[in-house]
Design a protein around this motif. Structure first.
Motif, mmCIF file in Angstrom:
data_model
loop_
_atom_site.group_PDB
_atom_site.id
_atom_site.type_symbol
_atom_site.label_atom_id
_atom_site.label_comp_id
_atom_site.label_asym_id
_atom_site.label_seq_id
_atom_site.Cartn_x
_atom_site.Cartn_y
_atom_site.Cartn_z
ATOM 1 N N LEU A 137 -39.730 2.841 6.935
ATOM 2 C CA LEU A 137 -39.692 4.250 7.330
ATOM 3 C C LEU A 137 -40.773 5.025 6.577
ATOM 4 N N ARG A 138 -41.622 5.728 7.314
ATOM 5 C CA ARG A 138 -42.674 6.556 6.722
ATOM 6 C C ARG A 138 -42.148 7.988 6.603
ATOM 7 N N VAL A 139 -42.189 8.523 5.391
ATOM 8 C CA VAL A 139 -41.640 9.847 5.100
ATOM 9 C C VAL A 139 -42.719 10.704 4.453
ATOM 10 N N GLU A 140 -42.939 11.883 5.036
ATOM 11 C CA GLU A 140 -43.887 12.832 4.455
ATOM 12 C C GLU A 140 -43.180 13.623 3.367
ATOM 13 N N THR A 141 -43.659 13.520 2.150
ATOM 14 C CA THR A 141 -43.085 14.197 0.994
ATOM 15 C C THR A 141 -44.126 15.144 0.401
ATOM 16 N N PRO A 142 -43.722 16.003 -0.527
ATOM 17 C CA PRO A 142 -44.709 16.885 -1.160
ATOM 18 C C PRO A 142 -45.837 16.120 -1.850
ATOM 19 N N GLU A 143 -45.599 14.860 -2.198
ATOM 20 C CA GLU A 143 -46.614 14.051 -2.869
ATOM 21 C C GLU A 143 -47.429 13.218 -1.894
ATOM 22 N N GLY A 144 -47.140 13.339 -0.602
ATOM 23 C CA GLY A 144 -47.838 12.546 0.390
ATOM 24 C C GLY A 144 -46.869 11.664 1.169
ATOM 25 N N VAL A 145 -47.398 10.876 2.104
ATOM 26 C CA VAL A 145 -46.556 10.007 2.919
ATOM 27 C C VAL A 145 -46.209 8.745 2.133
ATOM 28 N N ARG A 146 -44.913 8.464 2.075
ATOM 29 C CA ARG A 146 -44.426 7.253 1.423
ATOM 30 C C ARG A 146 -43.696 6.392 2.449
ATOM 31 N N THR A 147 -43.726 5.083 2.221
ATOM 32 C CA THR A 147 -43.062 4.145 3.123
ATOM 33 C C THR A 147 -41.941 3.450 2.383
ATOM 34 N N PHE A 148 -40.769 3.392 3.023
ATOM 35 C CA PHE A 148 -39.586 2.785 2.415
ATOM 36 C C PHE A 148 -39.145 1.594 3.256
ATOM 37 N N SER A 149 -39.010 0.434 2.609
ATOM 38 C CA SER A 149 -38.538 -0.763 3.298
ATOM 39 C C SER A 149 -37.033 -0.919 3.165
ATOM 40 N N ALA A 150 -36.421 -0.143 2.264
ATOM 41 C CA ALA A 150 -34.972 -0.192 2.061
ATOM 42 C C ALA A 150 -34.520 1.143 1.498
ATOM 43 N N GLY A 151 -33.211 1.367 1.533
ATOM 44 C CA GLY A 151 -32.648 2.608 1.017
ATOM 45 C C GLY A 151 -31.706 3.233 2.028
ATOM 46 N N ASP A 152 -30.740 3.975 1.526
ATOM 47 C CA ASP A 152 -29.827 4.705 2.404
ATOM 48 C C ASP A 152 -30.470 6.023 2.804
ATOM 49 N N VAL A 153 -30.475 6.293 4.095
ATOM 50 C CA VAL A 153 -31.086 7.517 4.614
ATOM 51 C C VAL A 153 -29.991 8.473 5.053
ATOM 52 N N VAL A 154 -30.092 9.716 4.618
ATOM 53 C CA VAL A 154 -29.188 10.776 5.039
ATOM 54 C C VAL A 154 -29.988 11.775 5.863
ATOM 55 N N HIS A 155 -29.529 12.057 7.083
ATOM 56 C CA HIS A 155 -30.151 13.095 7.894
ATOM 57 C C HIS A 155 -29.738 14.456 7.346
#
Length: 270
Positions: free
Chosen positions: A241-259
């Motif tokens: 999952l690619r997530v745009e954060t204040p530090e830039g786009v990060r990619t997560f291969s694992a982790g619990d996601v909360v909408h």
């Protein structure tokens, strides 16, 4: 809610097993502890590629991070399938979990007409409530590695029978279904998704993104040692999952996601 009749193994076999299908056998158990554990043991004994095992009375199921998954008898269907994807590079195996979620969504849409979607990586939702989840497990066997794809569908539970208060069932969402017809559509759609995974992975990624309701949402990714908040913007080639954060786009291969949803001056979970 009274239990409904279990899936019919003979009817499913007639409908699903045959030339051009990845499925080679269907067994429906009256009850078992865990279809994944049963099929993993069978795989190590040499069970065939395409073996399907299911029950509507699973007493010791589990999900990601070894979380318990239990339901009353007769109100859900737990299914595990055995795949031996010979010839596909192991680097593409992480997509099997996402592929299974895609198959579930497509099959459930056909069987029920509900607006089902995927929360990354593979939770199946209706209106942000979890309808089913899945667990993919690699198994080492004498003839090489295999994968067990296990999933459970909440079929006819009442609200007080749900495993968590953020879950739902087909009946609660207004869909009355026959378990045999339901599982036929789901396994047919899973077979189509598996064919894409083997032969057209780029198309699989496009179809997954189309059904992933996480993309475009504000999310919190919960890791073992941190929580990251941002906007989900896409899926990378490895299924992360690619997530745009204040530090830039990060990619997560694992982790619990909360909408999450934004409201004035704060962020609330949804």
């Amino acid at each position: 809610m009274p239990a409904t009749p279990p899936p019919d193994a003979a009817a499913l076999t007639a409908d699903l097993v045959g030339a051009g299908s990845p499925w080679t056998s269907v067994t429906v158990l009256a009850a078992t502890g865990s279809t994944n554990e049963d099929l993993s043991a069978a795989a190590r004994r040499g069970a065939a590629d395409g073996t399907i095992l299911m029950t509507d009375n699973q007493t010791a199921g589990r999900g990601r991070l070894d979380r318990a998954w239990t339901t009353p008898p007769g109100v859900s269907v737990a299914t595990s399938v055995l795949l031996r994807p010979v010839g596909v590079p192991v680097e593409r195996w992480p997509w099997l979990s996402l592929m299974t979620g895609l198959g579930l969504v497509d099959g459930l849409r056909v069987a029920t007409g509900l607006p089902v979607g995927l929360k990354w990586p593979n939770d199946v939702l209706v209106a942000d409530r979890k309808l089913c989840g899945l667990l993919a497990e690699r198994v080492e066997t004498p003839t090489g590695p295999a994968v067990i794809l296990g999933f459970g569908i909440n079929v006819s539970m009442d609200r007080d029978e749900l495993p968590v208060d953020t879950a739902t069932s087909l009946r609660l969402e207004g869909a009355q279904v026959d378990k045999t017809a339901l599982m036929s559509e789901v396994l047919r759609a899973l077979a189509a998704a598996y064919s894409l995974w083997r032969e057209a992975p780029d198309q699989l990624a496009v179809r997954y993104a189309e059904r992933c309701v996480t993309i475009g949402r504000h999310v919190r990714v919960q890791l073992t040692d941190a929580e990251i908040t941002g906007t989900a913007v896409g899926i990378d080639p490895a299924g992360g999952l690619r997530v745009e954060t204040p530090e830039g786009v990060r990619t997560f291969s694992a982790g619990d996601v909360v909408h999450l949803r934004r409201v004035p001056d704060q962020i609330k979970d949804r």
